[in-house]
Write an enzyme that holds these catalytic residues in place. Structure first.
Site, mmCIF file in Angstrom:
data_model
loop_
_atom_site.group_PDB
_atom_site.id
_atom_site.type_symbol
_atom_site.label_atom_id
_atom_site.label_comp_id
_atom_site.label_asym_id
_atom_site.label_seq_id
_atom_site.Cartn_x
_atom_site.Cartn_y
_atom_site.Cartn_z
ATOM 1 C CD GLU A 271 40.586 35.262 43.094
ATOM 2 O OE1 GLU A 271 39.740 35.980 43.653
ATOM 3 O OE2 GLU A 271 41.554 34.752 43.699
ATOM 4 C CE LYS A 331 35.921 34.890 46.834
ATOM 5 N NZ LYS A 331 37.246 35.514 46.931
ATOM 6 C CB CYS A 383 40.232 33.114 46.368
ATOM 7 S SG CYS A 383 41.554 33.758 47.423
#
Length: 508
Positions: A271, A331, A383
């Site tokens: 990430e 995301k 994540c």
């Protein structure tokens, strides 16, 4: 038996027992994996709620939730104090408020149970109703205020026979069966008479032996040849990640570690491995992609994606296939305060914690296409997104592999990253697909379609993980229908509990 009645009745002794019981669930989850304690935790809560009024039950439920979240997620203190620069007192206060707020969900659950759903006479309906209410609570907690789907009961069974139910109904079905098992074992009314005891025993055997049998069913099939992968764990300190003076060192480290791996199908960086906006780092990423392409390797990396299509700058936490225009994912499930600040106009500037670097990400679209790499579709999760069951299942159903990139440096050497890994394993089991899990400092791992870790490297070390993953195709029941059948069944049972309770209360 007077002391047992005192524990179950209202008062501080029962509330203290509830706090301890809540903490047992944390011990049932990773990294402790003492799963029988999870059954004991729910069994104790079920019993200490029985004689209470709705108000008393709400307090007791809150105490149980306090024990659960204080022991299970208080690692947020590290991100607030160490990386958010809050003083120990302030960080402790914010952590306490976070834990106490989460416990209110359990308080609401206990209040609903005592006031609306608990049968007048204990027995089968009591056990089934409590289990269904618990699943409803977990689903609600995964949705309310963007959700916090952590510490679900079903996760304690990633390595038990019940894991066979994961491809059938996901982690929430495992939670239902876990809570039902605990309540049946803790309900004396079910075991008083031989016929009922025989039925309860048969049901418990069916649940657990059924799970064992389901573990041998292959819901998906291999699709094509295995892929060789290399995951780069650079172990960049969080304090240096966004430091302009450290960026060149970071990029050089990823470059050199990647070139050292030789020809593989996929190289994965974690990430925001590239700590520079995409428009500024595009030349570097394209050059890396071109060099890797000469040896048949595809680079996948986390990167902040900047966009000006709306006339103003928007920055997204993204993952992209380097050198392939538009082949990226933005995301959607953002972490409060870490990636965006609620009530930003009020909170910004009050304390350093509300001004963390890169805490102004925009939310990506809810519906996006998978990544395309090495001839396959990869379902990407950044994540925190890997902990949302239905969210992950929607993308997984369109893909042959799962890939998640993360940066758990925020939580230091706590149990948080290990809990995160356990949830990633559940996503692999639910979907029947292999997962590639690349992180900045661990746990970097390859997980097969049955949730088994086939390869991993130690945390907090600069290492590369090399291994193989097998793309798979096909849809199991959970991937096909997600949580809809279970949610409908839970709703029907809870409605039946309300109706039965009202009938018993009506005067004859």
């Amino acid at each position: 038996m007077q002391w047992i009645d005192r524990l179950r009745g209202p008062g501080w002794m029962g509330n203290l027992l509830a706090i301890v019981a809540g903490g047992l669930t944390t011990l049932a989850l990773a990294p402790f994996d003492l799963w029988p304690l999870g059954l004991a935790s729910i069994a104790l809560l079920y019993q200490v709620l029985q004689p209470l009024t709705p108000r008393q039950a709400a307090l007791r439920g809150w105490c149980w939730g306090l024990g659960l979240f204080a022991s299970g997620v208080s690692w947020v203190y590290i991100s607030i104090h160490v990386h958010g620069y809050a003083s120990p007192v302030l960080a402790g206060l914010l952590t306490g408020l976070f834990v106490a707020g989460l416990a209110l969900v359990i308080a609401l659950t206990a209040w609903l149970w005592a006031g609306w759903l608990r049968p007048i006479k204990a027995g089968w309906w009591s056990c089934i109703g409590f289990a269904c209410l618990w699943v409803a609570q977990e689903i609600f907690r995964g949705w309310f205020l963007t959700g916090f789907p952590w510490l679900y009961q079903g996760y304690m069974h990633t390595d038990t026979w019940l894991s066979g139910f994961a491809p059938v109904g996901g982690v929430w079905l495992l939670s239902l069966l876990t809570v039902l098992t605990a309540c049946l074992l803790a309900e004396p009314a079910v075991w008083k008479r031989l016929p009922q005891a025989a039925c309860a025993s048969a049901l418990l055997l069916a649940i657990w032996l059924g799970g064992l049998g389901l573990r041998h069913i292959e819901w998906t099939q291999p699709a094509g040849d295995p892929l060789s992968v290399a995951l780069i764990q650079a172990d960049i300190p969080q304090s240096r990640k966004w430091d302009p003076d450290h960026i060149q060192h970071t990029l050089s480290l990823y470059r050199d570690m990647s070139y050292a791996q030789g020809p593989v199908d996929l190289i994965v960086w974690p990430e925001t491995a590239i700590p520079v906006l995409q428009t500024q780092a595009q030349g570097f990423a394209d050059a890396m992609a071109a060099n890797f392409a000469e040896q048949g390797t595809t680079l996948i990396t986390g990167i902040p994606v900047d966009n000006y299509d709306t006339g103003e700058l928007r920055i997204y936490n993204g993952i992209m296939v380097a050198g392939s225009a538009g082949n990226h994912y933005l995301k959607n499930k953002l972490v409060p305060f870490g990636e965006y600040v609620p009530m930003e106009q009020v909170l910004r500037g009050l304390i350093a914690f509300f001004d963390l670097p890169m805490s102004s990400f925009s939310r990506g679209p809810a519906v996006q296409a998978p990544l395309e790499a090495a001839g396959y579709q990869l379902a990407p999760f950044i994540c925190y997104e890997a902990v949302y069951p239905d969210f992950a299942a929607r993308l997984a159903a369109k893909s042959e592999l799962l890939i998640t990139i993360s940066n758990d440096s925020w939580f230091g050497e706590s149990i948080g990253p290990l809990q995160h890994l356990q949830m990633a394993r559940m996503r692999a089991m639910e979907s029947g697909r292999w997962m590639i899990r690349g992180t900045n400092n661990g746990v970097t791992a390859l997980i097969d379609h049955q949730g088994r870790i086939t390869a991993s490297i130690p945390q907090f070390e600069q290492l590369a993980l090399n291994g193989w993953v097998q793309p798979r195709e096909g849809l199991g029941p959970y991937l096909r229908w997600r949580s809809w059948p279970l949610s409908l069944a839970v709703l029907v049972v809870l409605l039946a509990c309300v109706i039965r309770r009202r009938r018993y209360r009506q005067p004859t």
